[in-house]
Scaffold this active site. Structure first.
Site, PDB file in Angstrom:
ATOM      1  N   TYR A 124       0.814  -1.214   0.000  1.00 54.01           N
ATOM      2  CA  TYR A 124       0.000   0.000   0.000  1.00 54.01           C
ATOM      3  C   TYR A 124       0.851   1.270   0.000  1.00 54.01           C
ATOM      4  CZ  TYR A 124      -4.425  -2.440   0.874  1.00 54.01           C
ATOM      5  OH  TYR A 124      -5.549  -3.219   0.766  1.00 54.01           O
ATOM      6  N   ASP A 249      -5.571  -5.015   6.226  1.00 52.91           N
ATOM      7  CA  ASP A 249      -6.776  -4.497   5.574  1.00 52.91           C
ATOM      8  C   ASP A 249      -7.765  -5.636   5.340  1.00 52.91           C
ATOM      9  OD1 ASP A 249      -8.434  -2.674   4.415  1.00 52.91           O
ATOM     10  OD2 ASP A 249      -7.439  -2.672   2.473  1.00 52.91           O
TER      11      ASP A 249
END
Ligand code: NAD
Length: 361
Positions: A124, A249
């Protein structure tokens, strides 16, 4: 004196749930002066920027923000405003409690775990190379030179950086969190058997920090694929889960599913001296402006915010009011009814009204 807090309503269902949370927080009696600013598509229209400097400056000044979800279009267009905000403020720890409240439809009872996700690195980090670009070909050739491994020329590439610094920092955060909240065990979740230099480093860092807490907080290790199965089969075996960004996540959505879904899953992004509180769910654009979705995730994010600013008694009152309204099952949104088509389901605003009534009782 009122405490200044930045309020970012977001887009999609954001404004509906942010308004509900704001009203519930105010009902606790804690004096807050909201500084309301927006980011995302609405901000782009009004200011020409997806993440106006004023938003970042306001959070830096006030140190605390409550934020609604913001849409991220898939593919081209802009990168996630959420990720950009976490980077701009170095909100390195994402904290997502997953707790069952009686009355919420769930396959499990009595779950109370917390996902602590590293927020700044991993896949990310936003370091990507597009298929067909000269720099992408150059990287593919360099990789061939250093590793003798072939990557297809028509590949896109995303880079996964994981550092000792950030891994130790998040591990320390997880152990400190466990100590402060009376939790017993931290489980470091990774895939170190395959990604030895990234997930392996994450695990080594977690082990090093765990040694400092020996005797105070237990430590265990789990591979992420196995962890998914274990969580579905025996979620009560876990307490605090410590994960790198991507797995964090994914597993926080899984844990939200264990306790009844995104409608009830709150979260916080925490940095060294500031924090942004937001629900796990996104902007659910199809429900935009319909006064339909569940405000609980956002209200409970507000509860976490109250705890963060040391308004613990108000936070408990807010949580108990939410718990009571859910348990009674009367003034709840469609997703909390046994049948989502139940015509007695109330709207976002009306559920907030019921929670406010309980708080003021
Ligand atoms: P989503 O969470 O917005 O919605 C998925 C589904 O979950 C919805 O269709 C709805 O059925 C249900 N849901 C979500 N929130 C709910 C609520 N409060 N009450 C009842 N049901 C609820 O996920 P998505 O559709 O993958 O994402 C939509 C957009 O939101 C995307 O652009 C995504 O990038 C963005 N997003 C933003 C954030 C953030 O701002 N932090 C987080 C996740 C996703």
């Amino acid at each position: 004196m009122a405490r200044k807090i930045t309020l970012i309503p977001g887009d999609g269902i954001g404004p509906d749930v942010a308004e509900a949370a704001k009203r519930c927080i105010e009902a606790t009696g804690v004096k807050i002066e909201w500084e309301e600013l927006n980011a995302g598509a609405d901000a782009l229209e009004k200011t020409g920027s997806l993440l106006p400097d004023a938003v970042v400056e306001s959070i830096k000044k006030n140190k605390v923000a409550l934020k609604g979800p913001i849409t991220t279009p898939i593919g081209g267009g802009f990168r996630s405003v959420n990720v950009a905000l976490r980077h701009a403020l170095d909100l390195y720890a994402c904290v997502r409690p997953a707790k069952t409240y009686p009355g919420v439809k769930s396959l499990y009872k009595d779950i109370d775990l917390v996902v602590i996700r590293e927020n700044s690195e991993d896949l990310y980090a936003g370091i990507e190379f597009e298929e067909g670009k000269p720099e992408t070909r150059d990287i593919i050739n360099q990789i061939k030179k250093y590793t003798s491994k072939d990557i297809r020329q028509d590949s896109g590439i995303s880079i996964k950086p994981i550092s000792k610094y950030a891994s130790e920092r998040i591990a320390r955060f997880a152990f400190e969190y466990a100590v402060k909240s009376g939790r017993k065990k931290v489980t470091a979740v990774q895939k170190s058997n395959i990604m030895k230099f990234t997930d392996g480093l994450f695990l080594q860092s977690a082990r090093k920090v765990a040694a400092e807490y020996a005797g105070k907080v237990a430590f265990e290790e789990a591979l992420v694929d196995n962890m998914c199965m274990q969580l579905v089969q025996k979620p009560k075996n876990y307490d605090v889960l410590l994960l790198p960004n991507l797995y964090g996540d994914i597993l926080s959505d899984l844990c939200a599913g264990l306790v009844g879904g995104l409608g009830v899953a709150p979260g916080a992004n925490i940095g060294r001296d500031m924090a942004v509180f937001e629900a796990v769910h996104g902007a659910a654009p199809k429900y935009k402006g319909l006064n339909k979705v569940n405000p609980v995730a956002m209200i409970l994010s507000g509860m976490l915010m109250l705890r963060y600013i040391n308004e613990t008694e108000a936070a408990s009152r807010l949580e108990n009011a939410v718990k009571d309204v859910i348990a009674q099952g009367r003034f709840v949104t469609y997703d909390l009814k046994p049948d989502p088509k139940d015509p007695s389901a109330v709207g976002t605003r009306e559920m907030a009204d019921a929670i406010i009534k309980k708080i003021k009782k």
